[in-house]
Design a protein around this motif. Structure first.
Motif, short mmCIF file in Angstrom:
data_model
loop_
_atom_site.label_atom_id
_atom_site.label_comp_id
_atom_site.label_asym_id
_atom_site.label_seq_id
_atom_site.Cartn_x
_atom_site.Cartn_y
_atom_site.Cartn_z
N LEU A 1 44.12 17.19 19.26
CA LEU A 1 44.55 18.43 18.62
C LEU A 1 43.59 19.55 19.01
CD1 LEU A 1 46.21 20.01 16.40
CD2 LEU A 1 44.42 19.29 14.80
N GLU A 2 44.17 20.70 19.35
CA GLU A 2 43.38 21.90 19.60
C GLU A 2 44.00 23.04 18.79
OE1 GLU A 2 41.79 23.08 23.62
OE2 GLU A 2 43.29 24.68 23.38
N VAL A 3 43.18 23.72 18.01
CA VAL A 3 43.65 24.86 17.22
C VAL A 3 42.78 26.07 17.57
CG1 VAL A 3 44.64 23.54 15.33
CG2 VAL A 3 42.22 24.15 15.26
N GLU A 4 43.41 27.23 17.59
CA GLU A 4 42.70 28.48 17.89
C GLU A 4 43.04 29.51 16.82
OE1 GLU A 4 42.32 31.87 21.44
OE2 GLU A 4 43.73 30.20 21.63
N SER A 5 42.04 30.26 16.39
CA SER A 5 42.26 31.28 15.37
C SER A 5 42.56 32.62 16.03
CB SER A 5 41.02 31.42 14.48
OG SER A 5 39.96 32.05 15.19
N TRP A 6 43.04 33.56 15.23
CA TRP A 6 43.30 34.91 15.73
C TRP A 6 42.00 35.61 16.10
CZ3 TRP A 6 47.69 37.27 17.21
CH2 TRP A 6 48.90 36.68 16.84
N GLU A 7 40.87 35.09 15.59
CA GLU A 7 39.56 35.65 15.94
C GLU A 7 39.00 35.05 17.22
OE1 GLU A 7 40.72 36.32 11.99
OE2 GLU A 7 40.25 34.35 12.86
N GLY A 8 39.74 34.09 17.83
CA GLY A 8 39.30 33.49 19.09
C GLY A 8 38.49 32.23 18.95
N GLN A 9 38.32 31.70 17.73
CA GLN A 9 37.59 30.44 17.54
C GLN A 9 38.50 29.28 17.93
OE1 GLN A 9 37.32 31.68 13.43
NE2 GLN A 9 35.10 31.35 13.46
N VAL A 10 37.93 28.29 18.62
CA VAL A 10 38.69 27.13 19.09
C VAL A 10 38.04 25.85 18.55
CG1 VAL A 10 39.47 25.82 21.10
CG2 VAL A 10 39.45 28.32 21.17
N SER A 11 38.86 24.97 18.04
CA SER A 11 38.39 23.69 17.51
C SER A 11 39.22 22.56 18.12
CB SER A 11 38.51 23.67 15.98
OG SER A 11 38.28 22.36 15.47
N ARG A 12 38.55 21.49 18.53
CA ARG A 12 39.23 20.34 19.13
C ARG A 12 38.83 19.07 18.40
NH1 ARG A 12 37.31 23.48 23.39
NH2 ARG A 12 38.96 24.46 24.67
N THR A 13 39.79 18.20 18.19
CA THR A 13 39.51 16.91 17.58
C THR A 13 40.51 15.89 18.09
OG1 THR A 13 39.09 15.78 15.47
CG2 THR A 13 40.99 17.22 15.56
N GLN A 14 40.28 14.63 17.78
CA GLN A 14 41.17 13.56 18.22
C GLN A 14 41.41 12.62 17.05
OE1 GLN A 14 38.94 11.82 21.41
NE2 GLN A 14 37.57 10.69 20.08
N THR A 15 42.40 11.78 17.19
CA THR A 15 42.69 10.82 16.15
C THR A 15 43.12 9.50 16.79
OG1 THR A 15 43.96 10.42 14.12
CG2 THR A 15 45.13 11.47 15.93
N HIS A 16 42.86 8.40 16.09
CA HIS A 16 43.23 7.06 16.57
C HIS A 16 44.06 6.38 15.50
CE1 HIS A 16 39.56 8.14 18.79
NE2 HIS A 16 40.05 7.41 19.76
N THR A 17 45.23 5.90 15.87
CA THR A 17 46.10 5.25 14.90
C THR A 17 45.49 3.93 14.42
OG1 THR A 17 47.29 4.21 16.73
CG2 THR A 17 48.19 6.25 15.85
N PRO A 18 45.74 3.54 13.16
CA PRO A 18 45.22 2.26 12.65
C PRO A 18 45.77 1.06 13.40
CG PRO A 18 45.95 3.68 10.85
CD PRO A 18 46.43 4.31 12.12
#
Length: 327
Positions: free
Chosen positions: A244-261
């Motif tokens: 997952l990658e999300v970006e804000s209107w202020e230009g901040q970017v955050s990335r994360t991942q997930t693993h299914t059980p």
């Protein structure tokens, strides 16, 4: 005595105002791994917690068509007086799904963009639903909506329209577009993006009200249309990984991942029966000839069917005596 009471009252009032005025602890914009889930389920209500409690909640059959594909996340937030306020206004979302997990938009009819904008898409083009929690003014509200299959545009294999209606009919519907892509330069996995997520909604009379997304969940009907909108990878694994990658209107970017059980299982049940057809242009002996070679891997579209395994390597042996002239 009265003076002492007044001093204590003034001190208590000062402490109260200090608590109200003190800034709350702020987290960075983004999503933490524990707040991002993506997987395939037998029902639309499943979560990682429910899957861990009951393995049967997840759909894990390799090359099978899951009833539901689910992607959900919750933004970092702080607690307000009446609700949770997200840390920043989200502008863009990108989700990369595991290699081999495929969505087929040709499995169901489409809705023209003009019809989507008018809010009149037919039920036959519905490919899923959305559930959102948004921070509006001072409190959180729950928003529900539908996802429709739109015609793909050039260079874009998949395009969906997302329609949400917060506090309808008081607030005008919000319409977003989801664009699906293939990672041609790497492992060919699929990913989708939602761009320009609005930060306000239109109230009756044209008044704009601030609207900030706190939580979002997309629920795709894996058996929409012909029954094979979604297909799991034909390669088994103990877990699958999404990003997952999300970006804000202020230009901040955050990335994360997930693993299914749980991962992908049941590879022993996956069929593999490709066929090859060679069609020469002439039957004359020793004649210069052209030929077409067609290789087919069956696509099993029934909701309960298991699709054929993906082809990894292809080797074709031509009939004896047929030669190729590279010149």
């Amino acid at each position: 005595m009265e003076a002492g009471k007044r001093k204590r009252a003034i001190l208590a009032t000062g402490v109260l105002w200090a608590l109200l005025a003190a800034p709350t602890a702020r987290a960075a914009f983004g999503v933490q791994e524990r707040n991002f889930e993506a997987g395939t389920c037998v029902n639309a209500s499943c979560t990682y917690e429910s899957v861990e409690h009951d393995h049967a909640e997840a759909f894990t059959q390799a090359a099978g068509h899951p009833p539901w594909g689910i992607t959900g996340f919750e933004l970092n937030h702080r607690q307000g007086l009446l609700g949770s306020e997200p840390e920043g206004a989200i502008r863009r979302v990108r989700v990369d799904v595991p290699p081999g997990l495929a969505a087929d938009p040709q499995a169901l009819p489409t809705c023209e963009p003009s019809v989507f904008e008018a809010g009149k898409c037919p039920a036959s083009a519905k490919v899923g639903t959305t559930e959102m929690t948004a921070f509006v003014l001072t409190s959180d509200i729950t928003i529900a909506g539908n996802v429709y299959n739109l015609p793909p545009s050039p260079g874009l294999p998949l395009r969906f329209g997302i329609e949400v209606a917060p506090l309808a009919p008081l607030v005008a519907p919000v319409r977003l577009y989801l664009e699906g892509h293939d990672a041609w330069s790497s492992d060919y996995h699929e990913y989708f993006e939602i761009n320009d997520i609005p930060t306000e909604a239109e109230v009756l009379g044209g008044v704009k009200a601030p609207l900030e997304v706190l939580k979002s969940k997309l629920l795709f009907d894996g058996r929409a249309g012909q029954g094979n909108f979604l297909t799991l990878p034909s390669v088994c694994s103990t877990s699958t990984e999404s990003h997952l990658e999300v970006e804000s209107w202020e230009g901040q970017v955050s990335r994360t991942q997930t693993h299914t059980p749980v991962g992908v299982e049941g590879c022993q049940n996956v069929p593999f029966a490709p066929t090859v057809t060679l069609a020469p242009e002439t039957a004359a002996a020793d004649a210069t000839d052209g030929a077409s070679v067609r290789i087919d891997v069956p696509q099993r579209t029934g909701p309960e069917e298991i699709d054929d395994a993906d082809a990894r390597d292809i080797h074709v042996t031509l009939p004896e005596g047929m030669t190729l002239n590279p010149s």
